[in-house]
Write a protein that holds these residues in place. Structure first.
Motif, PDB file in Angstrom:
ATOM      1  N   ASP A 105      14.907  -0.469   9.336  1.00 50.88           N
ATOM      2  CA  ASP A 105      14.458   0.909   9.537  1.00 50.88           C
ATOM      3  C   ASP A 105      15.274   1.948   8.757  1.00 50.88           C
ATOM      4  O   ASP A 105      15.059   3.142   8.919  1.00 50.88           O
ATOM      5  CB  ASP A 105      14.449   1.258  11.015  1.00 50.88           C
ATOM      6  N   LEU A 106      16.171   1.515   7.876  1.00 51.31           N
ATOM      7  CA  LEU A 106      16.932   2.451   7.050  1.00 51.31           C
ATOM      8  C   LEU A 106      15.992   3.147   6.070  1.00 51.31           C
ATOM      9  O   LEU A 106      15.056   2.519   5.551  1.00 51.31           O
ATOM     10  CB  LEU A 106      18.029   1.696   6.289  1.00 51.31           C
ATOM     11  N   ASP A 107      16.197   4.421   5.835  1.00 50.26           N
ATOM     12  CA  ASP A 107      15.368   5.188   4.907  1.00 50.26           C
ATOM     13  C   ASP A 107      15.353   4.518   3.527  1.00 50.26           C
ATOM     14  O   ASP A 107      16.403   4.080   3.043  1.00 50.26           O
ATOM     15  CB  ASP A 107      15.931   6.612   4.797  1.00 50.26           C
ATOM     16  N   VAL A 108      14.189   4.439   2.889  1.00 51.82           N
ATOM     17  CA  VAL A 108      14.068   3.763   1.599  1.00 51.82           C
ATOM     18  C   VAL A 108      14.923   4.432   0.518  1.00 51.82           C
ATOM     19  O   VAL A 108      15.377   3.764  -0.411  1.00 51.82           O
ATOM     20  CB  VAL A 108      12.598   3.662   1.119  1.00 51.82           C
ATOM     21  N   ASP A 123      31.064   9.844  10.105  1.00 53.47           N
ATOM     22  CA  ASP A 123      31.784   9.555  11.342  1.00 53.47           C
ATOM     23  C   ASP A 123      32.427   8.172  11.332  1.00 53.47           C
ATOM     24  O   ASP A 123      33.146   7.809  12.247  1.00 53.47           O
ATOM     25  CB  ASP A 123      30.871   9.709  12.555  1.00 53.47           C
ATOM     26  N   GLU A 124      32.173   7.389  10.300  1.00 54.54           N
ATOM     27  CA  GLU A 124      32.700   6.029  10.121  1.00 54.54           C
ATOM     28  C   GLU A 124      32.369   5.112  11.296  1.00 54.54           C
ATOM     29  O   GLU A 124      33.050   4.141  11.535  1.00 54.54           O
ATOM     30  CB  GLU A 124      34.210   6.057   9.852  1.00 54.54           C
ATOM     31  N   GLU A 125      31.325   5.418  12.026  1.00 58.81           N
ATOM     32  CA  GLU A 125      30.907   4.601  13.155  1.00 58.81           C
ATOM     33  C   GLU A 125      29.713   3.726  12.807  1.00 58.81           C
ATOM     34  O   GLU A 125      29.638   2.587  13.215  1.00 58.81           O
ATOM     35  CB  GLU A 125      30.548   5.481  14.359  1.00 58.81           C
ATOM     36  N   MET A 126      28.770   4.268  12.056  1.00 58.32           N
ATOM     37  CA  MET A 126      27.542   3.550  11.740  1.00 58.32           C
ATOM     38  C   MET A 126      27.654   2.899  10.364  1.00 58.32           C
ATOM     39  O   MET A 126      27.942   3.565   9.384  1.00 58.32           O
ATOM     40  CB  MET A 126      26.364   4.521  11.743  1.00 58.32           C
ATOM     41  N   VAL A 127      27.469   1.604  10.299  1.00 56.45           N
ATOM     42  CA  VAL A 127      27.463   0.884   9.033  1.00 56.45           C
ATOM     43  C   VAL A 127      26.025   0.853   8.539  1.00 56.45           C
ATOM     44  O   VAL A 127      25.125   0.435   9.268  1.00 56.45           O
ATOM     45  CB  VAL A 127      28.017  -0.548   9.205  1.00 56.45           C
ATOM     46  N   ILE A 128      25.801   1.316   7.301  1.00 59.47           N
ATOM     47  CA  ILE A 128      24.425   1.365   6.796  1.00 59.47           C
ATOM     48  C   ILE A 128      24.048   0.143   5.984  1.00 59.47           C
ATOM     49  O   ILE A 128      22.902  -0.037   5.632  1.00 59.47           O
ATOM     50  CB  ILE A 128      24.174   2.634   5.955  1.00 59.47           C
ATOM     51  N   GLY A 172       0.825  -1.204   0.000  1.00 57.46           N
ATOM     52  CA  GLY A 172       0.000   0.000   0.000  1.00 57.46           C
ATOM     53  C   GLY A 172       0.859   1.254   0.000  1.00 57.46           C
ATOM     54  O   GLY A 172       2.075   1.203   0.153  1.00 57.46           O
ATOM     55  N   THR A 173       0.226   2.393  -0.164  1.00 57.99           N
ATOM     56  CA  THR A 173       0.921   3.670  -0.168  1.00 57.99           C
ATOM     57  C   THR A 173       1.457   3.975   1.225  1.00 57.99           C
ATOM     58  O   THR A 173       0.764   3.788   2.220  1.00 57.99           O
ATOM     59  CB  THR A 173      -0.031   4.795  -0.612  1.00 57.99           C
ATOM     60  N   ILE A 174       2.700   4.417   1.273  1.00 56.14           N
ATOM     61  CA  ILE A 174       3.342   4.788   2.533  1.00 56.14           C
ATOM     62  C   ILE A 174       3.669   6.270   2.444  1.00 56.14           C
ATOM     63  O   ILE A 174       4.317   6.714   1.494  1.00 56.14           O
ATOM     64  CB  ILE A 174       4.620   3.960   2.765  1.00 56.14           C
ATOM     65  N   THR A 175       3.228   7.028   3.432  1.00 60.09           N
ATOM     66  CA  THR A 175       3.498   8.467   3.419  1.00 60.09           C
ATOM     67  C   THR A 175       4.993   8.717   3.504  1.00 60.09           C
ATOM     68  O   THR A 175       5.730   7.950   4.109  1.00 60.09           O
ATOM     69  CB  THR A 175       2.800   9.179   4.593  1.00 60.09           C
ATOM     70  N   SER A 176       5.451   9.762   2.883  1.00 57.84           N
ATOM     71  CA  SER A 176       6.861  10.175   2.809  1.00 57.84           C
ATOM     72  C   SER A 176       7.761   9.153   2.120  1.00 57.84           C
ATOM     73  O   SER A 176       8.955   9.163   2.316  1.00 57.84           O
ATOM     74  CB  SER A 176       7.412  10.528   4.197  1.00 57.84           C
TER      75      SER A 176
END
Length: 179
Positions: free
Chosen positions: A154-157, A121-126, A14-18
Motif C-alpha cells: 500500500d505504499l504510494d507508487v 520520526d524514524e519509526e516507520m520503515v518504508i 489498466g489505468t489507475i486514478t491518481s
C-alpha cells in the motif's frame, strides 16, 4: 534504446486514478529485483558505452527496462562520481522515469559511510534495499548480481519509484566494480 527479450513482460495494467502514467505496475507489487546486464566485451576493453538493467517482479516478469546515458570520457575520468541520466522504460518502450545524477566530487571517506533513509520520526520503515552477492566470479561475469527492493503493497507508487531511483544511486556509489 536496446530492449532485450530475455524474460517475459508483465502485462500492462489498466489505468489507475491518481497514479502517474507508467507507474501502474508499481501499484500491484511489493518487491522489485534489479538485474544489471553484463557486457563481457566492454569489461575486457574496460569501456562500456552504457549500463542496462532489467527490473523484475518477484515472479521473474520484466516490469521495466533501464538504460544509463553518460559521457564515456567522464565515465572513465570520474568513476562513481560521474553524472548520468538513467531512463526507465515500460514494456511498450515509453519513458516512465528519468533519473538525473549531477557530477559530484566526494572524498573516499564519504563512500565508506553507511547511509539510511527513514521517515522523519524514524519509526516507520518504508522499505528495504539489499544486494545479493553470488559469491563467485561466474556470478560477476554473468547477470548474477541482483539488487532487491521490498516495500509495503500500500505504499504510494511515487515513493516506490523514489526507492527504485535510490537503488541505482546506491549501486553506483557502493557496489560498482568498475566505471
Amino acid at each position: 534504446m536496446a530492449i532485450y527479450d530475455l524474460r517475459p513482460w508483465l502485462s500492462t495494467p489498466g489505468t489507475i486514478t491518481s497514479c502517474p502514467p507508467g507507474l501502474e505496475y508499481l501499484h500491484q507489487i511489493n518487491q522489485l529485483i534489479v538485474c544489471q546486464h553484463f557486457d563481457p566485451l566492454g569489461a575486457l576493453r574496460k569501456f562500456e558505452t552504457s549500463k542496462t538493467y532489467e527490473i523484475l517482479n518477484n515472479q521473474g516478469q520484466r516490469i521495466y527496462f533501464a538504460e544509463e546515458r553518460n559521457n564515456c570520457f567522464l565515465r572513465r575520468l570520474c568513476g562513481f562520481s560521474r553524472p548520468f541520466t538513467m531512463t526507465i522504460y515500460d514494456n511498450v518502450g515509453r519513458d516512465v522515469l528519468a533519473l538525473h545524477k549531477a557530477l559530484k566530487c566526494s572524498c573516499c571517506w564519504s563512500r565508506c559511510c553507511l547511509q539510511k533513509l527513514l521517515t522523519l520520526d524514524e519509526e516507520m520503515v518504508i522499505g528495504k534495499i539489499s544486494k545479493h552477492f553470488s559469491g563467485s566470479v561466474r556470478g560477476i561475469l554473468t547477470n548474477g548480481e541482483k539488487l532487491e527492493i521490498q516495500f509495503p503493497f500500500d505504499l504510494d507508487v511515487k515513493i516506490k519509484a523514489l526507492m527504485l531511483g535510490a537503488t541505482f544511486l546506491i549501486d553506483y556509489m557502493y557496489f560498482e566494480l568498475w566505471p
